[in-house]
Motif scaffolding. Sequence first.
Motif, PDB file in Angstrom:
ATOM      1  N   GLY A   1       0.808  -1.219   0.000  1.00 22.94           N
ATOM      2  CA  GLY A   1       0.000   0.000   0.000  1.00 22.94           C
ATOM      3  C   GLY A   1       0.837   1.263   0.000  1.00 22.94           C
TER       4      GLY A   1
ATOM      5  N   HIS B   1       2.067   1.893  -3.496  1.00 21.72           N
ATOM      6  CA  HIS B   1       0.947   2.321  -4.339  1.00 21.72           C
ATOM      7  C   HIS B   1       0.565   3.772  -4.056  1.00 21.72           C
ATOM      8  CE1 HIS B   1      -2.755   2.114  -6.649  1.00 21.72           C
ATOM      9  NE2 HIS B   1      -3.414   2.596  -5.594  1.00 21.72           N
ATOM     10  N   ASP B   2       0.531   4.137  -2.790  1.00 22.23           N
ATOM     11  CA  ASP B   2       0.178   5.516  -2.431  1.00 22.23           C
ATOM     12  C   ASP B   2       1.203   6.504  -2.975  1.00 22.23           C
ATOM     13  OD1 ASP B   2      -2.007   4.545  -1.113  1.00 22.23           O
ATOM     14  OD2 ASP B   2      -1.106   4.651   0.891  1.00 22.23           O
TER      15      ASP B   2
END
Length: 229
Positions: free
Chosen positions: A39, A42-43
């Motif tokens: 995550g 991805h962020d």
Amino acid sequence: MRHQREIALGVRTTQAAGLAVALLVPFGMIAALVAARAGALHDLDMRVADRLHASALEHPALVDAMLWWSLILHPNTWRVAAVLLAIWLARRRETVLVWWVVATMAAGGVLGGVLKLLFGRHRPDLLDPVARATGYSFPSGHALNAALGAAVFLLVLLPRTAGRTKRAALVVAAVVLPLITAYARVALGVHWTSDVLAGMLLGVAVPAVTVAVFQGRRVRVESGGVHIR
């Protein structure tokens, strides 16, 4: 002496091996994060993509320039240039370097294609795209081949270039061309930042590995203790 000139890439075997490891470790870390769909990665990718995409929407002339840049410095452009380099080296009877150039470019191209299939990462899906590209996203083929081609040309030409100004210009070009290519691919919205970063790392790591292999083989084949520049 002729054999020494043939393999004169400006990098010794141990240096090349060390550089390969130094590059493959961060590449492996990025690849692991991509495979795990982390995550945090991805962020970060999304934040950079959104910011650069907003800038691209505001500057259509820049978009056109980046599209042309991506077209001119397409992976096939680097491959054709490498073929011409190999022909030039063949005319100079530098056979080992001919094989090194061909093997390095082929290895990088095949590896990039295989990794795309293995990871199967999708490209950014933006609401108002300024460009489109086909195929999977990781690693970036443009970034990989730009770094790969630039490294190959730098290693072959730098030992044969006289004068500080010319040598400095060659180094700057080898650094700037891949960086602009990487920026363009992210700003156009066809790659994530991690795609281009991984592509550039791998693009430099492949020549480092092949230099170590070719030069190491030369050391083993020739009588002991040959100094290879």
